[in-house]
Write a protein that holds these residues in place. Structure first.
Motif, PDB file in Angstrom:
ATOM      1  N   SER A  46     -21.057 -25.686  40.180  1.00 34.86           N
ATOM      2  CA  SER A  46     -20.909 -27.590  40.672  1.00 34.86           C
ATOM      3  C   SER A  46     -22.438 -28.060  41.200  1.00 34.86           C
ATOM      4  CB  SER A  46     -20.092 -27.972  42.050  1.00 34.86           C
ATOM      5  OG  SER A  46     -19.516 -29.045  42.098  1.00 34.86           O
ATOM      6  N   GLY A  47     -22.426 -29.279  40.377  1.00 35.24           N
ATOM      7  CA  GLY A  47     -23.323 -29.875  41.300  1.00 35.24           C
ATOM      8  C   GLY A  47     -23.123 -31.604  41.261  1.00 35.24           C
ATOM      9  N   PRO A  48     -24.595 -32.356  41.758  1.00 35.16           N
ATOM     10  CA  PRO A  48     -24.127 -33.742  42.947  1.00 35.16           C
ATOM     11  C   PRO A  48     -24.103 -34.903  41.399  1.00 35.16           C
ATOM     12  CG  PRO A  48     -26.426 -33.113  42.472  1.00 35.16           C
ATOM     13  CD  PRO A  48     -25.531 -32.036  41.808  1.00 35.16           C
ATOM     14  N   ALA A  49     -22.854 -36.215  42.031  1.00 35.19           N
ATOM     15  CA  ALA A  49     -22.877 -36.697  41.159  1.00 35.19           C
ATOM     16  C   ALA A  49     -23.660 -37.802  40.313  1.00 35.19           C
ATOM     17  CB  ALA A  49     -21.536 -37.780  41.546  1.00 35.19           C
ATOM     18  N   ASN A  50     -25.452 -37.657  41.209  1.00 35.77           N
ATOM     19  CA  ASN A  50     -26.121 -38.212  40.215  1.00 35.77           C
ATOM     20  C   ASN A  50     -27.092 -37.580  39.548  1.00 35.77           C
ATOM     21  OD1 ASN A  50     -27.181 -37.062  42.232  1.00 35.77           O
ATOM     22  ND2 ASN A  50     -28.274 -38.359  43.327  1.00 35.77           N
ATOM     23  N   ASP A 101     -28.670 -35.442  35.934  1.00 27.86           N
ATOM     24  CA  ASP A 101     -29.201 -35.964  34.377  1.00 27.86           C
ATOM     25  C   ASP A 101     -27.794 -34.412  33.984  1.00 27.86           C
ATOM     26  OD1 ASP A 101     -29.775 -34.474  32.431  1.00 27.86           O
ATOM     27  OD2 ASP A 101     -31.471 -36.172  32.650  1.00 27.86           O
ATOM     28  N   ARG A 102     -27.327 -34.999  33.075  1.00 30.51           N
ATOM     29  CA  ARG A 102     -25.971 -34.025  33.069  1.00 30.51           C
ATOM     30  C   ARG A 102     -26.729 -33.047  31.732  1.00 30.51           C
ATOM     31  NH1 ARG A 102     -23.757 -36.977  36.648  1.00 30.51           N
ATOM     32  NH2 ARG A 102     -21.452 -36.976  36.454  1.00 30.51           N
ATOM     33  N   ASP A 103     -27.270 -32.991  30.452  1.00 26.57           N
ATOM     34  CA  ASP A 103     -28.280 -32.281  30.161  1.00 26.57           C
ATOM     35  C   ASP A 103     -29.074 -31.926  30.892  1.00 26.57           C
ATOM     36  OD1 ASP A 103     -27.069 -34.139  28.050  1.00 26.57           O
ATOM     37  OD2 ASP A 103     -28.732 -35.100  27.441  1.00 26.57           O
ATOM     38  N   ARG A 104     -29.707 -31.623  31.624  1.00 27.27           N
ATOM     39  CA  ARG A 104     -30.332 -31.424  32.770  1.00 27.27           C
ATOM     40  C   ARG A 104     -29.034 -29.711  33.074  1.00 27.27           C
ATOM     41  NH1 ARG A 104     -35.580 -33.215  35.364  1.00 27.27           N
ATOM     42  NH2 ARG A 104     -33.964 -34.909  35.805  1.00 27.27           N
ATOM     43  N   ARG A 160     -18.682 -34.787  31.953  1.00 26.73           N
ATOM     44  CA  ARG A 160     -20.210 -34.892  31.836  1.00 26.73           C
ATOM     45  C   ARG A 160     -20.060 -35.698  31.350  1.00 26.73           C
ATOM     46  NH1 ARG A 160     -22.531 -31.617  26.554  1.00 26.73           N
ATOM     47  NH2 ARG A 160     -24.681 -31.970  26.504  1.00 26.73           N
ATOM     48  N   ASN A 161     -19.577 -36.804  31.158  1.00 28.15           N
ATOM     49  CA  ASN A 161     -19.613 -38.394  30.505  1.00 28.15           C
ATOM     50  C   ASN A 161     -19.273 -39.453  32.300  1.00 28.15           C
ATOM     51  OD1 ASN A 161     -20.914 -38.002  27.551  1.00 28.15           O
ATOM     52  ND2 ASN A 161     -18.628 -37.533  27.582  1.00 28.15           N
ATOM     53  N   ASP A 162     -18.857 -38.942  33.228  1.00 28.81           N
ATOM     54  CA  ASP A 162     -18.179 -39.643  33.879  1.00 28.81           C
ATOM     55  C   ASP A 162     -19.285 -39.398  34.781  1.00 28.81           C
ATOM     56  OD1 ASP A 162     -17.126 -41.419  36.417  1.00 28.81           O
ATOM     57  OD2 ASP A 162     -14.851 -40.513  36.101  1.00 28.81           O
ATOM     58  N   GLU A 203     -19.254 -40.862  37.495  1.00 34.24           N
ATOM     59  CA  GLU A 203     -18.842 -40.959  39.210  1.00 34.24           C
ATOM     60  C   GLU A 203     -18.488 -40.059  39.742  1.00 34.24           C
ATOM     61  OE1 GLU A 203     -17.014 -44.505  39.817  1.00 34.24           O
ATOM     62  OE2 GLU A 203     -17.721 -46.350  38.994  1.00 34.24           O
ATOM     63  N   LYS A 204     -18.129 -39.180  39.239  1.00 33.69           N
ATOM     64  CA  LYS A 204     -17.937 -38.092  39.668  1.00 33.69           C
ATOM     65  C   LYS A 204     -18.520 -36.262  39.137  1.00 33.69           C
ATOM     66  CE  LYS A 204     -13.069 -38.580  38.209  1.00 33.69           C
ATOM     67  NZ  LYS A 204     -11.662 -38.303  37.696  1.00 33.69           N
ATOM     68  N   HIS A 205     -18.512 -35.430  40.246  1.00 27.68           N
ATOM     69  CA  HIS A 205     -19.496 -34.140  39.885  1.00 27.68           C
ATOM     70  C   HIS A 205     -18.847 -33.730  38.831  1.00 27.68           C
ATOM     71  CE1 HIS A 205     -20.947 -34.210  44.295  1.00 27.68           C
ATOM     72  NE2 HIS A 205     -19.478 -35.194  44.396  1.00 27.68           N
ATOM     73  N   PRO A 206     -20.181 -33.014  38.009  1.00 27.03           N
ATOM     74  CA  PRO A 206     -20.415 -32.642  36.940  1.00 27.03           C
ATOM     75  C   PRO A 206     -20.036 -30.908  37.279  1.00 27.03           C
ATOM     76  CG  PRO A 206     -22.467 -33.275  37.184  1.00 27.03           C
ATOM     77  CD  PRO A 206     -22.118 -34.179  37.780  1.00 27.03           C
ATOM     78  N   HIS A 207     -19.623 -30.376  36.652  1.00 28.37           N
ATOM     79  CA  HIS A 207     -18.933 -29.108  36.718  1.00 28.37           C
ATOM     80  C   HIS A 207     -18.526 -27.805  35.645  1.00 28.37           C
ATOM     81  CE1 HIS A 207     -15.583 -30.633  38.103  1.00 28.37           C
ATOM     82  NE2 HIS A 207     -14.593 -29.680  37.314  1.00 28.37           N
ATOM     83  N   LEU A 208     -19.548 -26.942  35.458  1.00 29.86           N
ATOM     84  CA  LEU A 208     -19.407 -26.132  34.438  1.00 29.86           C
ATOM     85  C   LEU A 208     -17.519 -24.741  34.523  1.00 29.86           C
ATOM     86  CD1 LEU A 208     -21.895 -26.695  33.751  1.00 29.86           C
ATOM     87  CD2 LEU A 208     -22.412 -24.650  32.736  1.00 29.86           C
ATOM     88  N   HIS A 209     -16.507 -25.150  34.658  1.00 28.40           N
ATOM     89  CA  HIS A 209     -15.944 -24.172  34.688  1.00 28.40           C
ATOM     90  C   HIS A 209     -15.708 -22.400  33.344  1.00 28.40           C
ATOM     91  CE1 HIS A 209     -12.499 -25.721  37.422  1.00 28.40           C
ATOM     92  NE2 HIS A 209     -13.009 -26.742  36.337  1.00 28.40           N
ATOM     93  N   VAL A 210     -16.361 -21.506  34.636  1.00 31.51           N
ATOM     94  CA  VAL A 210     -16.788 -20.416  33.944  1.00 31.51           C
ATOM     95  C   VAL A 210     -15.681 -19.051  33.966  1.00 31.51           C
ATOM     96  CG1 VAL A 210     -18.563 -18.624  33.067  1.00 31.51           C
ATOM     97  CG2 VAL A 210     -19.576 -20.717  34.489  1.00 31.51           C
ATOM     98  N   ILE A 211     -15.644 -18.312  32.730  1.00 33.39           N
ATOM     99  CA  ILE A 211     -14.723 -17.477  32.400  1.00 33.39           C
ATOM    100  C   ILE A 211     -15.526 -15.968  32.144  1.00 33.39           C
ATOM    101  CG2 ILE A 211     -12.467 -15.654  31.739  1.00 33.39           C
ATOM    102  CD1 ILE A 211     -12.493 -18.241  33.120  1.00 33.39           C
TER     103      ILE A 211
END
Length: 275
Positions: A191-195, A197-200, A225-227, A229-237
């Motif tokens: 998980s990352g902060p809401a602000n 850079d999504r790509d990085r 990824r595109n919202d 205002e929300k925290h981006p996160h990766l779900h990994v299996i």
């Protein structure tokens, strides 16, 4: 995991002694298939509907260990419909071979772990019915030491309607039940902060996964990824077993280390976060 199977039948009038002999012959031959005869089982006999005889039969389908140091799990029966049907068919055959006619069977029930076994024995004992437990698990006395739980070729039987005795016997059998199945995959969240850079952020996650789980299969999906205002996160299996057969067994220290490494990868991508 599903560790105990309970089957309940309505039979044409049958006596307990006759049923006990039929079930003992099934144990000699095998429950799921020929040779599968070492399992713990229990049964009770009570009055059924319309003058019939009700048979409750419980079978430990979990792997029963030789002793507490045994880490194998090879003898587990899956709680699948085909396996239940196979057990039911072999039980039906041995009853009919003994001249006992099953009229109907109730839906199969499952329970989990030592507590589930004890609860099953108590349920079979209701209405004052005697429960017979047959097992190859023993609690061996050791002078000056606590008892040792072990399984051997000697089958023993206990018949009782005493609640406390059933609890004690359930604990003995439960001590050697392998009640957990090995996990094959792990779910990991990055998980990352809401602000951010999504790509990085996604590239940092990819860098971490490539390095940390080299040799393991994994897949991930990006959320938010595109919202912005929300925290981006990766779900990994992650597949816990790698190509050479080595198994990951992560613990708290691993999780802490992974947080540090992921934060390092994020900072390398210009994202100022810590673990």
């Amino acid at each position: 995991s599903q560790d105990i199977l309970r089957l309940t039948y309505e039979l044409e009038k049958a006596n307990r002694e006759h049923l006990g002999r039929a079930l003992a012959s099934l144990a000699e031959d095998g429950f799921r298939q020929p040779g599968d005869g070492d399992r713990t089982y229990a049964f009770s006999v009570s009055e059924g509907v319309k003058g019939q005889t009700r048979l409750q039969f419980a079978l430990v389908i979990a792997h029963e260990k030789k002793d507490r140091s045994d880490r194998s799990s090879a003898n587990r029966i899956p709680a699948e419909i085909d396996d239940v049907r196979a057990i039911d068919e072999r039980l039906d055959k041995v009853l009919r071979g003994a001249g006992i006619t099953p009229v109907s069977r109730y839906p199969a029930e499952f329970s989990s772990g030592p507590k589930g076994l004890t609860a099953t024995l108590h349920a079979m004992q209701r209405a004052g019915a005697e429960v017979t437990l047959s097992t190859k698990t023993h609690l061996r006395d050791r002078p000056g030491k606590s008892g040792r739980y072990e399984r051997d070729g000697e089958r023993r039987e206990v018949t009782t309607k005493d609640h406390k005795e059933l609890t004690a016997e359930g604990k003995v059998v439960g001590a050697l039940m392998q009640t957990r199945q090995p996990r094959d995959f792990m779910h990991l969240l990055l998980s990352g902060p809401a602000n951010v850079d999504r790509d990085r952020f996604i590239l940092a996650g990819r860098d971490f996964l490539r390095e940390q789980f080299e040799g393991h299969r994994y897949a991930y999906a990006v959320h938010n990824r595109n919202d912005l205002e929300k925290h981006p996160h990766l779900h990994v299996i992650v597949a816990l077993r790698n190509a050479s057969g080595k198994m990951l067994n992560p613990n708290i220290r691993d999780f802490t280390e992974w947080r540090v490494r992921f934060a390092d990868k994020a900072r390398e991508r210009g994202i100022p976060i810590d673990r």
